[in-house]
Design a protein around this motif. Structure first.
Motif, mmCIF file in Angstrom:
data_model
loop_
_atom_site.group_PDB
_atom_site.id
_atom_site.type_symbol
_atom_site.label_atom_id
_atom_site.label_comp_id
_atom_site.label_asym_id
_atom_site.label_seq_id
_atom_site.Cartn_x
_atom_site.Cartn_y
_atom_site.Cartn_z
ATOM 1 N N GLY A 1 6.677 4.912 4.272
ATOM 2 C CA GLY A 1 5.207 5.287 3.544
ATOM 3 C C GLY A 1 5.141 5.902 4.632
ATOM 4 O O GLY A 1 5.717 6.031 5.646
ATOM 5 N N ALA A 2 3.784 7.031 4.935
ATOM 6 C CA ALA A 2 3.313 7.241 5.340
ATOM 7 C C ALA A 2 1.788 6.751 5.983
ATOM 8 O O ALA A 2 1.784 5.418 5.817
ATOM 9 C CB ALA A 2 2.424 8.413 5.143
ATOM 10 N N THR A 3 2.131 6.987 7.790
ATOM 11 C CA THR A 3 1.467 6.331 7.924
ATOM 12 C C THR A 3 1.210 6.666 9.458
ATOM 13 O O THR A 3 1.884 7.327 10.470
ATOM 14 C CB THR A 3 2.278 4.666 8.880
ATOM 15 O OG1 THR A 3 1.310 3.826 9.644
ATOM 16 C CG2 THR A 3 3.478 4.987 9.958
ATOM 17 N N VAL A 4 -0.567 6.505 10.139
ATOM 18 C CA VAL A 4 -0.974 7.233 11.062
ATOM 19 C C VAL A 4 -1.546 6.639 12.326
ATOM 20 O O VAL A 4 -1.751 5.336 11.972
ATOM 21 C CB VAL A 4 -2.282 8.198 10.679
ATOM 22 C CG1 VAL A 4 -3.232 8.681 11.504
ATOM 23 C CG2 VAL A 4 -1.349 8.713 9.643
ATOM 24 N N ALA A 5 -0.796 6.710 13.220
ATOM 25 C CA ALA A 5 -1.171 5.923 14.441
ATOM 26 C C ALA A 5 -2.290 6.656 15.345
ATOM 27 O O ALA A 5 -1.939 7.755 15.836
ATOM 28 C CB ALA A 5 0.103 5.620 15.221
ATOM 29 N N VAL A 6 -3.633 6.597 15.249
ATOM 30 C CA VAL A 6 -4.746 6.632 16.274
ATOM 31 C C VAL A 6 -4.585 6.354 18.053
ATOM 32 O O VAL A 6 -4.438 4.581 17.878
ATOM 33 C CB VAL A 6 -6.276 6.249 15.190
ATOM 34 C CG1 VAL A 6 -6.758 6.624 16.097
ATOM 35 C CG2 VAL A 6 -5.894 7.137 13.915
ATOM 36 N N LEU A 7 -3.931 7.001 18.594
ATOM 37 C CA LEU A 7 -3.361 6.692 19.908
ATOM 38 C C LEU A 7 -5.341 6.333 20.934
ATOM 39 O O LEU A 7 -6.174 6.934 20.995
ATOM 40 C CB LEU A 7 -3.075 7.407 20.788
ATOM 41 C CG LEU A 7 -1.026 7.265 19.475
ATOM 42 C CD1 LEU A 7 -0.502 8.242 20.842
ATOM 43 C CD2 LEU A 7 -0.976 5.969 18.832
ATOM 44 N N ALA A 8 -4.836 5.125 22.256
ATOM 45 C CA ALA A 8 -6.102 6.064 23.082
ATOM 46 C C ALA A 8 -5.955 6.581 24.263
ATOM 47 O O ALA A 8 -6.290 6.130 25.890
ATOM 48 C CB ALA A 8 -7.016 4.110 23.925
ATOM 49 N N CYS A 9 -4.782 7.292 23.763
ATOM 50 C CA CYS A 9 -4.381 7.666 25.092
ATOM 51 C C CYS A 9 -3.648 9.258 23.979
ATOM 52 O O CYS A 9 -3.551 9.468 23.073
ATOM 53 C CB CYS A 9 -3.116 7.414 25.715
ATOM 54 S SG CYS A 9 -1.535 6.530 24.421
ATOM 55 N N GLY A 10 -2.996 9.964 25.403
ATOM 56 C CA GLY A 10 -2.009 10.903 24.652
ATOM 57 C C GLY A 10 -0.861 11.010 24.210
ATOM 58 O O GLY A 10 -0.493 9.916 24.179
ATOM 59 N N VAL A 11 -1.032 12.040 23.311
ATOM 60 C CA VAL A 11 0.155 11.821 22.070
ATOM 61 C C VAL A 11 1.697 11.325 22.239
ATOM 62 O O VAL A 11 2.472 11.550 21.699
ATOM 63 C CB VAL A 11 -0.269 13.076 20.928
ATOM 64 C CG1 VAL A 11 -1.158 12.427 19.884
ATOM 65 C CG2 VAL A 11 0.102 14.012 21.420
ATOM 66 N N LEU B 1 0.676 -0.960 0.652
ATOM 67 C CA LEU B 1 -0.246 0.431 -0.093
ATOM 68 C C LEU B 1 0.422 1.275 0.015
ATOM 69 O O LEU B 1 0.429 2.332 -0.858
ATOM 70 C CB LEU B 1 -0.825 -0.050 1.243
ATOM 71 C CG LEU B 1 -1.962 -0.796 0.790
ATOM 72 C CD1 LEU B 1 -2.957 -1.058 2.791
ATOM 73 C CD2 LEU B 1 -3.571 -0.812 0.492
ATOM 74 N N ALA B 2 1.950 1.626 1.027
ATOM 75 C CA ALA B 2 2.855 2.576 0.885
ATOM 76 C C ALA B 2 3.673 2.415 -0.351
ATOM 77 O O ALA B 2 3.827 3.727 -0.779
ATOM 78 C CB ALA B 2 3.664 2.520 2.157
ATOM 79 N N GLU B 3 3.831 1.726 -1.062
ATOM 80 C CA GLU B 3 4.411 2.004 -1.987
ATOM 81 C C GLU B 3 4.084 2.294 -3.545
ATOM 82 O O GLU B 3 3.864 3.280 -4.378
ATOM 83 C CB GLU B 3 5.506 0.250 -3.246
ATOM 84 C CG GLU B 3 6.543 -0.064 -2.277
ATOM 85 C CD GLU B 3 7.024 -0.862 -2.040
ATOM 86 O OE1 GLU B 3 7.937 -1.570 -1.668
ATOM 87 O OE2 GLU B 3 5.757 -2.461 -2.315
ATOM 88 N N ARG B 4 2.255 2.153 -3.651
ATOM 89 C CA ARG B 4 1.074 2.938 -3.971
ATOM 90 C C ARG B 4 0.929 3.833 -3.357
ATOM 91 O O ARG B 4 -0.205 4.760 -4.547
ATOM 92 C CB ARG B 4 0.196 1.734 -4.193
ATOM 93 C CG ARG B 4 0.709 0.375 -4.668
ATOM 94 C CD ARG B 4 0.071 -0.726 -4.821
ATOM 95 N NE ARG B 4 -0.869 -1.894 -5.586
ATOM 96 C CZ ARG B 4 0.372 -2.869 -5.659
ATOM 97 N NH1 ARG B 4 0.747 -2.886 -4.445
ATOM 98 N NH2 ARG B 4 0.427 -3.919 -6.662
ATOM 99 N N ALA C 1 7.288 11.191 13.349
ATOM 100 C CA ALA C 1 8.833 11.562 13.019
ATOM 101 C C ALA C 1 8.439 11.326 11.198
ATOM 102 O O ALA C 1 9.205 12.578 10.766
ATOM 103 C CB ALA C 1 10.763 11.030 12.924
ATOM 104 N N GLY C 2 7.996 10.342 10.788
ATOM 105 C CA GLY C 2 7.279 10.064 9.254
ATOM 106 C C GLY C 2 6.114 10.202 9.000
ATOM 107 O O GLY C 2 5.585 10.073 7.900
#
Length: 385
Positions: free
Chosen positions: A170-180, A142-145, A197-198
């Motif tokens: 590639g771009a990635t997003v982490a949705v957390l159940a706590c503060g960032v 997915l990231a390569e696309r 960082a990325g």
């Protein structure tokens, strides 16, 4: 958003639990300033709140320091994004009254832009080697696309999804159940720093807030609504990933699942989804075919061929007329192929040259298996008179 309303939403993000529908209705009907003023003043309860519920919200409101929270997120290199901001992903509005009050972000990427082409990869925390391997393959593909991989930064499938995307920059997003600013799980501290960082760390909870069991479940609705589709890679019958799948279905997103061994309990949840509603996927191209734009089709790849697949139709009929064991006369072969003896003889000679049959006196039989697969069918065999 005007500063007073931003401060009010920051305060309410500290006071209310994520996805609270009652607070969401108050915001929709009265706006953040009115709701925060009511809580801050300690006046009469807003409509729908019991005395106990209102008392609990007032206790939290007394401890809220929105200016300090916004200052802290700034020191972390992050920001607080609200509905109406240019960076706000409008697809989150599909959550209705359970839409986040605001989102605390850590990372340089624009949440709005990276979520335009994003896919959630979710699954079991105690995943198998198979599940982890498949997740990494999907995430890298997915990231390569050019797609963003979204997950929850937990152990197992979540961590494999983030690592797979990061491995190919590639771009990635982490949705957390706590503060960032909270590293949870603690063993993922380095991974969370790499994501920040990325890519992006995203949270509804204010800085410093810690996760609870309920907050993990509520976080899943954001993962589902933020992305174009959710892929369940590996999940047991009671996996939290199934909760994310239900949210994806509720907000009209594509729901996909990866099959696994029928003997594995960690595949039971994914298999149940496939039987009921999810689309079976096995690679990144099949995911993109579902969630991408028109024309982004998966390449089915070449079908496996055996030499006899390349025979002309009439030659194939003559070959089928020969018995599996023993031999036949020319007349018997012609009758079996429903053709003339002259045509059958011509085809038999072709088949003999290609190694499919052999002649024994005036009779014909199939050549040994090793001989049939040892020769390459020439281009002339594609046609035929």
């Amino acid at each position: 958003m005007p500063p007073p309303e931003r401060l009010a939403r920051a305060a309410l993000a500290r006071v209310a639990e994520p996805g609270d529908p009652l607070v969401g209705r108050w915001l929709a009907e009265s706006g953040p300033l009115a709701v925060w003023d009511a809580l801050r003043s300690g006046g009469a309860a807003l409509p729908g709140a019991s005395a106990e519920r209102w008392a609990g919200l007032l206790l939290r409101a007394r401890r809220a320091r929105p200016e300090a929270d916004i200052g802290l997120i700034g020191e972390l290199g992050g920001r607080f994004v609200c509905p109406g901001d240019r960076e706000w992903p409008t697809q989150l509005d599909d959550l209705g009254v359970t839409r986040p009050i605001g989102l605390w972000l850590r990372g340089a990427c624009s949440l709005r832009f990276v979520s335009l082409r994003s896919v959630a990869l979710v699954g079991a925390r105690a995943c198998t080697d198979y599940g982890a391997h498949v997740t990494v393959e999907l995430a890298t593909g997915l990231a390569e696309r050019g797609w963003t991989v979204v997950s929850g930064a937990a152990y197992g499938i979540d961590g494999a999804a983030h690592r797979g995307a990061l491995s190919v920059s590639g771009a990635t997003v982490a949705v957390l159940a706590c503060g960032v600013d909270v590293s949870y799980p603690s063993a993922h501290r380095e991974l969370l720093d790499r994501i920040a960082a990325g890519g992006l760390l995203v949270a509804e909870l204010a800085p410093g807030d810690h996760p609870t069991r309920g907050r993990f479940v509520l976080r899943n609705r954001v993962i589902a609504a933020l992305t174009r589709g959710t892929v369940v890679v590996e999940a047991g019958r009671r996996s939290g990933a199934l909760n994310t799948a239900s949210h994806a279905r509720r907000v009209g997103r594509h729901l996909m699942a990866v099959p696994g061994p029928v003997t594995s309990g960690l595949s039971a949840g994914a298999h149940r989804l496939i039987r009921a509603e999810a689309t079976l996927v096995g690679d990144a191209a099949e995911i993109v075919e579902l969630v991408g734009e028109m024309g982004e089709l998966a390449d089915p790849g070449p079908s496996p061929l055996v030499p006899r697949d390349l025979l002309a139709p009439r030659a194939a009929l003559v070959l089928d007329a020969l018995p599996g064991h023993g031999d036949s006369t020319l007349t018997e072969v012609a009758g079996g192929a429903c053709t003339s003896e002259a045509d059958a003889l011509a085809r038999l000679r072709e088949l003999c040259g290609l190694g499919f049959v052999e002649r024994v006196g005036e009779r014909w039989r199939l050549a040994p298996e090793s001989t049939r697969h040892a020769r390459v069918v020439p281009a002339s065999a594609h046609g035929g008179p």
